[in-house]
Design a protein around this motif. Sequence first.
Motif, PDB file in Angstrom:
ATOM      1  N   PRO A 238      -0.305  -6.360  10.646  1.00 31.31           N
ATOM      2  CA  PRO A 238      -1.120  -5.587   9.694  1.00 31.31           C
ATOM      3  C   PRO A 238      -0.352  -5.156   8.457  1.00 31.31           C
ATOM      4  O   PRO A 238      -0.928  -5.045   7.366  1.00 31.31           O
ATOM      5  CB  PRO A 238      -1.582  -4.372  10.514  1.00 31.31           C
ATOM      6  N   VAL A 239       0.969  -4.904   8.579  1.00 26.53           N
ATOM      7  CA  VAL A 239       1.753  -4.526   7.401  1.00 26.53           C
ATOM      8  C   VAL A 239       1.687  -5.620   6.346  1.00 26.53           C
ATOM      9  O   VAL A 239       1.406  -5.368   5.166  1.00 26.53           O
ATOM     10  CB  VAL A 239       3.216  -4.240   7.794  1.00 26.53           C
ATOM     11  N   PHE A 240       1.913  -6.861   6.763  1.00 31.00           N
ATOM     12  CA  PHE A 240       1.977  -7.948   5.801  1.00 31.00           C
ATOM     13  C   PHE A 240       0.605  -8.541   5.492  1.00 31.00           C
ATOM     14  O   PHE A 240       0.477  -9.377   4.593  1.00 31.00           O
ATOM     15  CB  PHE A 240       2.932  -9.022   6.300  1.00 31.00           C
ATOM     16  N   ALA A 380      11.204 -13.217   4.836  1.00 28.15           N
ATOM     17  CA  ALA A 380      10.877 -13.110   3.413  1.00 28.15           C
ATOM     18  C   ALA A 380       9.932 -11.944   3.161  1.00 28.15           C
ATOM     19  O   ALA A 380      10.083 -11.208   2.179  1.00 28.15           O
ATOM     20  CB  ALA A 380      10.257 -14.414   2.911  1.00 28.15           C
ATOM     21  N   ALA A 381       8.960 -11.781   4.044  1.00 31.53           N
ATOM     22  CA  ALA A 381       8.020 -10.672   3.887  1.00 31.53           C
ATOM     23  C   ALA A 381       8.729  -9.330   4.050  1.00 31.53           C
ATOM     24  O   ALA A 381       8.448  -8.377   3.313  1.00 31.53           O
ATOM     25  CB  ALA A 381       6.886 -10.804   4.909  1.00 31.53           C
ATOM     26  N   ALA A 386       7.670  -6.147   1.688  1.00 30.85           N
ATOM     27  CA  ALA A 386       7.703  -4.733   2.082  1.00 30.85           C
ATOM     28  C   ALA A 386       7.977  -3.847   0.881  1.00 30.85           C
ATOM     29  O   ALA A 386       7.409  -2.756   0.734  1.00 30.85           O
ATOM     30  CB  ALA A 386       8.776  -4.518   3.154  1.00 30.85           C
ATOM     31  N   TRP A 387       8.853  -4.314  -0.011  1.00 27.18           N
ATOM     32  CA  TRP A 387       9.151  -3.553  -1.226  1.00 27.18           C
ATOM     33  C   TRP A 387       8.031  -3.663  -2.237  1.00 27.18           C
ATOM     34  O   TRP A 387       7.614  -2.667  -2.833  1.00 27.18           O
ATOM     35  CB  TRP A 387      10.459  -4.047  -1.847  1.00 27.18           C
ATOM     36  N   PHE A 388       7.529  -4.876  -2.457  1.00 28.88           N
ATOM     37  CA  PHE A 388       6.518  -5.071  -3.488  1.00 28.88           C
ATOM     38  C   PHE A 388       5.214  -4.341  -3.166  1.00 28.88           C
ATOM     39  O   PHE A 388       4.544  -3.833  -4.062  1.00 28.88           O
ATOM     40  CB  PHE A 388       6.226  -6.567  -3.660  1.00 28.88           C
ATOM     41  N   ILE A 431      10.614  -0.515   6.540  1.00 30.88           N
ATOM     42  CA  ILE A 431       9.926  -1.766   6.881  1.00 30.88           C
ATOM     43  C   ILE A 431      10.835  -2.958   6.609  1.00 30.88           C
ATOM     44  O   ILE A 431      10.876  -3.919   7.385  1.00 30.88           O
ATOM     45  CB  ILE A 431       8.611  -1.891   6.081  1.00 30.88           C
ATOM     46  N   CYS A 432      11.574  -2.894   5.519  1.00 26.43           N
ATOM     47  CA  CYS A 432      12.497  -3.976   5.161  1.00 26.43           C
ATOM     48  C   CYS A 432      13.563  -4.170   6.236  1.00 26.43           C
ATOM     49  O   CYS A 432      13.761  -5.278   6.740  1.00 26.43           O
ATOM     50  CB  CYS A 432      13.131  -3.682   3.808  1.00 26.43           C
TER      51      CYS A 432
END
Length: 458
Positions: A238-240, A380-381, A386-388, A431-432
């Motif tokens: 769900p985060v990504f 990569a995500a 996570a930052w973007f 998250i990163c």
Amino acid sequence: MDKQWEADVAYDGQSKTDVVASHGADVFGQEENHQVVMSAVQYEQRIKYKTLSWQLVAVLMIAEIVSNGMLSLPSSLAVVGIVPGLILIVFLGIFATYTAWLLVQFKLRHPEVHSMGDAGLILFGPFGREILAGGTVIFAIFATGGQLLAGQIALAGLSDNKLCLMLYTGIFAIPTLICSFPRTLDNLGWISIPSVLSIMIAGIVGMVGAGIHPVPDRQINVAVPTDFYSAFISITNPVFAYAGHFMFFIMVSEMKRPQDAMKAAYTLQIFATTFYAVFAAVVYIYIGNGVASPAFSSLDPKWMKAAYGIALPNFLIAGSLYAHTASKLFFVRIFRNSRHLHSHTLAGWGTWIVLVVIMNGAAFVLAVGVPIFNYLIGIAASLFAAWFTYGIAGAFWLHDEYHDRGGARAWARKPVQTALTALTFLSGLFICVAGTYVSIKAIVGAYQSGAVGAPFLC
């Protein structure tokens, strides 16, 4: 620059004219006149970028974000339970709406920002520009590859796996490449309308199919106690699923009225959050803990084929949007403030075609040539999306308040907003780090179990 946009009131009561005077010029300059006089009788038709309405931007955002990522959400509910899973989906939707607002506010104050790379230049200087621009391109290429794999799975399911999987990927890569070629997002916007309809109808078909053919003796859990690794690797789904903010600056840059961008963002988040929650809950309730990722693969064969077949246009257009984004970042950086940006020149079109082919080609090679590509998407995500989507938005607000409102005293005058943006930044950091850790651990486990195949395997 659009005169109406300059006249409107912006951030904290400043006029757009004041903002533009204190910051850089709009990335695409003035596009009021789409023709340039070449001689008394000859005109050159120019390429106009700032043509998007907020409605079309909303369609583009939905087509890009609400895609194959939603198909992993039911399996996340199976790991953490339906209640924590749905709470997380709704919370992340609200959180993503807040960070979208921060991004839009930053863009309105810095019309020269076209991509995350330009934003990185403002925040961290040349080094920040290269890091954020590189992250945007890397994530866009990986996301394109992810859509190619979604197309591969769909085509394989539709044809009962009669062909080599790599061949399915190649077949799907061709229309994805073709749809990446338009130079402006408005052309992609119109073909994104059927893309949005396809994923919405496919989701409905999937829910109906699950309801008509539920799994007998299925197990459904309200909440599941689990270890950090299992919980977080499921939470990354769900985060990504909301990880599309890296395209916001590029999309807003091509809007006729950038100040309407939040209307598009609200439309996206309301639709995405509602659809995600309903789809995840319904499919999980009827399929149970054995639900696969992607979820359509758990359906009765006829319903699986129907859902995948309907969803194919969305996978294709989403992949095209990602490849277009990576190409556009390079193209604008190369030709910014030059005639090749707006004119139909050989150098302009030649460069654009080469960039699109390179981005799509890189995505294809990675998707079929790297056995652990699915895990690398997670890395990569974690490193960039996570930052973007979450963390860096907090830094944007903190930067502008500090530099434009009087330093640390400006933060002290708005303690709630300062605290929220600081927590946003820390959330992105968490998250990163955690996402990268669980992705690397998953790769190690895959190699130890022998689940990793050979490159370019049929």
